[in-house]
Design a protein around this motif. Structure first.
Motif, PDB file in Angstrom:
ATOM      1  N   VAL A  45       0.836  -1.206   0.000  1.00  0.00           N
ATOM      2  CA  VAL A  45       0.000   0.000   0.000  1.00  0.00           C
ATOM      3  C   VAL A  45       0.869   1.253   0.000  1.00  0.00           C
ATOM      4  O   VAL A  45       0.593   2.217  -0.735  1.00  0.00           O
ATOM      5  N   CYS A  46       1.926   1.274   0.812  1.00  0.00           N
ATOM      6  CA  CYS A  46       2.815   2.445   0.863  1.00  0.00           C
ATOM      7  C   CYS A  46       3.496   2.677  -0.486  1.00  0.00           C
ATOM      8  O   CYS A  46       3.600   3.818  -0.956  1.00  0.00           O
ATOM      9  N   ALA A  47       3.957   1.597  -1.116  1.00  0.00           N
ATOM     10  CA  ALA A  47       4.612   1.733  -2.414  1.00  0.00           C
ATOM     11  C   ALA A  47       3.632   2.223  -3.478  1.00  0.00           C
ATOM     12  O   ALA A  47       3.942   3.135  -4.260  1.00  0.00           O
ATOM     13  N   LEU A  48       2.437   1.639  -3.508  1.00  0.00           N
ATOM     14  CA  LEU A  48       1.436   2.051  -4.499  1.00  0.00           C
ATOM     15  C   LEU A  48       0.985   3.491  -4.265  1.00  0.00           C
ATOM     16  O   LEU A  48       0.768   4.244  -5.225  1.00  0.00           O
ATOM     17  N   ALA A  49       0.857   3.870  -2.989  1.00  0.00           N
ATOM     18  CA  ALA A  49       0.465   5.248  -2.674  1.00  0.00           C
ATOM     19  C   ALA A  49       1.528   6.229  -3.159  1.00  0.00           C
ATOM     20  O   ALA A  49       1.202   7.295  -3.705  1.00  0.00           O
ATOM     21  N   VAL A  52       1.298   6.613  -6.938  1.00  0.00           N
ATOM     22  CA  VAL A  52       0.194   7.513  -7.316  1.00  0.00           C
ATOM     23  C   VAL A  52       0.632   8.973  -7.170  1.00  0.00           C
ATOM     24  O   VAL A  52       0.381   9.805  -8.059  1.00  0.00           O
ATOM     25  N   LEU A  53       1.293   9.300  -6.058  1.00  0.00           N
ATOM     26  CA  LEU A  53       1.730  10.675  -5.834  1.00  0.00           C
ATOM     27  C   LEU A  53       2.799  11.093  -6.842  1.00  0.00           C
ATOM     28  O   LEU A  53       2.788  12.227  -7.343  1.00  0.00           O
ATOM     29  N   ILE A  54       3.718  10.181  -7.149  1.00  0.00           N
ATOM     30  CA  ILE A  54       4.750  10.486  -8.144  1.00  0.00           C
ATOM     31  C   ILE A  54       4.118  10.712  -9.511  1.00  0.00           C
ATOM     32  O   ILE A  54       4.465  11.657 -10.229  1.00  0.00           O
ATOM     33  N   GLY A  55       3.155   9.855  -9.869  1.00  0.00           N
ATOM     34  CA  GLY A  55       2.463  10.031 -11.142  1.00  0.00           C
ATOM     35  C   GLY A  55       1.713  11.349 -11.198  1.00  0.00           C
ATOM     36  O   GLY A  55       1.720  12.038 -12.227  1.00  0.00           O
ATOM     37  N   LEU A  56       1.084  11.708 -10.085  1.00  0.00           N
ATOM     38  CA  LEU A  56       0.370  12.985 -10.019  1.00  0.00           C
ATOM     39  C   LEU A  56       1.319  14.144 -10.237  1.00  0.00           C
ATOM     40  O   LEU A  56       1.006  15.106 -10.958  1.00  0.00           O
ATOM     41  N   GLY A  57       2.501  14.057  -9.616  1.00  0.00           N
ATOM     42  CA  GLY A  57       3.472  15.142  -9.756  1.00  0.00           C
ATOM     43  C   GLY A  57       4.060  15.225 -11.144  1.00  0.00           C
ATOM     44  O   GLY A  57       4.138  16.310 -11.733  1.00  0.00           O
ATOM     45  N   VAL A  58       4.473  14.079 -11.709  1.00  0.00           N
ATOM     46  CA  VAL A  58       5.128  14.069 -13.019  1.00  0.00           C
ATOM     47  C   VAL A  58       4.154  14.406 -14.140  1.00  0.00           C
ATOM     48  O   VAL A  58       4.496  15.117 -15.090  1.00  0.00           O
ATOM     49  N   LEU A  59       2.918  13.901 -14.034  1.00  0.00           N
ATOM     50  CA  LEU A  59       1.964  14.066 -15.129  1.00  0.00           C
ATOM     51  C   LEU A  59       1.141  15.346 -15.066  1.00  0.00           C
ATOM     52  O   LEU A  59       0.533  15.729 -16.043  1.00  0.00           O
ATOM     53  N   GLY A  60       1.128  15.998 -13.881  1.00  0.00           N
ATOM     54  CA  GLY A  60       0.261  17.164 -13.836  1.00  0.00           C
ATOM     55  C   GLY A  60       0.593  18.252 -12.848  1.00  0.00           C
ATOM     56  O   GLY A  60       0.575  19.433 -13.178  1.00  0.00           O
ATOM     57  N   LEU A  61       0.934  17.862 -11.612  1.00  0.00           N
ATOM     58  CA  LEU A  61       1.082  18.870 -10.568  1.00  0.00           C
ATOM     59  C   LEU A  61       2.231  19.825 -10.840  1.00  0.00           C
ATOM     60  O   LEU A  61       2.126  21.024 -10.583  1.00  0.00           O
ATOM     61  N   THR A 137       7.276  13.661  -3.086  1.00  0.00           N
ATOM     62  CA  THR A 137       6.929  12.918  -4.300  1.00  0.00           C
ATOM     63  C   THR A 137       6.254  13.800  -5.341  1.00  0.00           C
ATOM     64  O   THR A 137       6.798  14.027  -6.425  1.00  0.00           O
ATOM     65  N   ALA A 138       5.070  14.291  -5.012  1.00  0.00           N
ATOM     66  CA  ALA A 138       4.290  15.028  -6.005  1.00  0.00           C
ATOM     67  C   ALA A 138       4.958  16.334  -6.415  1.00  0.00           C
ATOM     68  O   ALA A 138       4.979  16.685  -7.601  1.00  0.00           O
ATOM     69  N   VAL A 139       5.514  17.077  -5.457  1.00  0.00           N
ATOM     70  CA  VAL A 139       6.055  18.403  -5.764  1.00  0.00           C
ATOM     71  C   VAL A 139       7.518  18.337  -6.204  1.00  0.00           C
ATOM     72  O   VAL A 139       7.868  18.747  -7.315  1.00  0.00           O
ATOM     73  N   LEU A 140       8.406  17.817  -5.347  1.00  0.00           N
ATOM     74  CA  LEU A 140       9.828  17.831  -5.667  1.00  0.00           C
ATOM     75  C   LEU A 140      10.167  16.939  -6.865  1.00  0.00           C
ATOM     76  O   LEU A 140      10.861  17.364  -7.802  1.00  0.00           O
ATOM     77  N   ILE A 141       9.693  15.695  -6.842  1.00  0.00           N
ATOM     78  CA  ILE A 141       9.977  14.796  -7.961  1.00  0.00           C
ATOM     79  C   ILE A 141       9.279  15.278  -9.222  1.00  0.00           C
ATOM     80  O   ILE A 141       9.850  15.244 -10.323  1.00  0.00           O
TER      81      ILE A 141
END
Length: 210
Positions: A45-49, A52-61, A137-141
């Motif tokens: 669950v931690c890895a999948l979560a 998701v955050l990395i994908g959110l950051g790379v693809l949109g945020l 994850t979402a912001v820095l990466i």
């Protein structure tokens, strides 16, 4: 999608460097491993979560300029509340451990059992109610991936792979320790350390709002 080894590796290295610090999420994985309760579900669950955050950051945020001030403030507020409550629970376990004994035996062997649903919800909460996880994850990466242009998704895949590798290694370490460390004193020390870590993180987050 452009997939290159150097870009993939750069994403993995950045992800590992951000996630390796012992924070609330890692401490929770260690605790579940030492308890020998739902460790691999927690790891998954931690890895999948994180993915998701990395994908959110790379693809949109990253393209949107990061989190808005209001959203970041709301996220920090939720994180402070969650960490404060969890820290209080750990402190109560430190003061008065609640342990279980095997059937027909009088010796204590570990904490009271946790259900699979509780394990999944706790892992999600530590992943998605933790402002550090969002920022790392979402912001820095996500922001770092912009430097790689068309290869940004390759960078994101590397970052996701780094997260999976880290949680697998951490899970294996926690499992190994859990088979060897099983005493009331160790559990009290762990819960005391977790309480201080949670409250310290919550205080740091509150200070960031000032």
């Amino acid at each position: 999608m452009v997939l290159t080894v150097p870009t993939f590796t750069a994403g993995m290295v950045l992800s590992l460097s951000l996630i390796m610090a012992i924070g609330p999420q890692n401490a929770h994985v260690l605790r579940m491993g030492l308890q020998r309760q739902h460790l691999w579900i927690t790891v998954a669950v931690c890895a999948l979560a994180d993915i998701v955050l990395i994908g959110l950051g790379v693809l949109g945020l990253a393209q949107l300029g990061g989190l808005s001030d209001k959203l970041q403030g709301a996220l920090i507020g939720a994180g402070v509340l969650f960490l404060g409550v969890y820290g209080w629970q750990a402190f109560q376990r430190f003061r008065q451990p609640v342990l279980q004994a095997p059937a027909g035996q009088g010796a204590v062997t570990g904490p009271a059992p946790t259900s699979r649903r509780q394990a999944v919800l706790s892992a999600l909460a530590f992943s998605w109610l933790n402002p550090h996880a969002w920022l790392d994850t979402a912001v820095l990466i996500g922001t770092a991936s912009l430097a790689y242009g068309e290869a940004s998704r390759s960078f994101g895949l590397g970052a996701a792979a780094g997260s999976v590798v880290w949680f697998l290694v951490l899970g294996c370490a926690a499992f190994w320790l859990g088979r060897r460390l099983n005493s009331l004193r160790i559990w009290r020390l762990l819960d005391g350390a977790v309480a201080l870590m949670m409250w310290g993180t919550a205080a740091w987050l509150l200070a960031s709002l000032v």
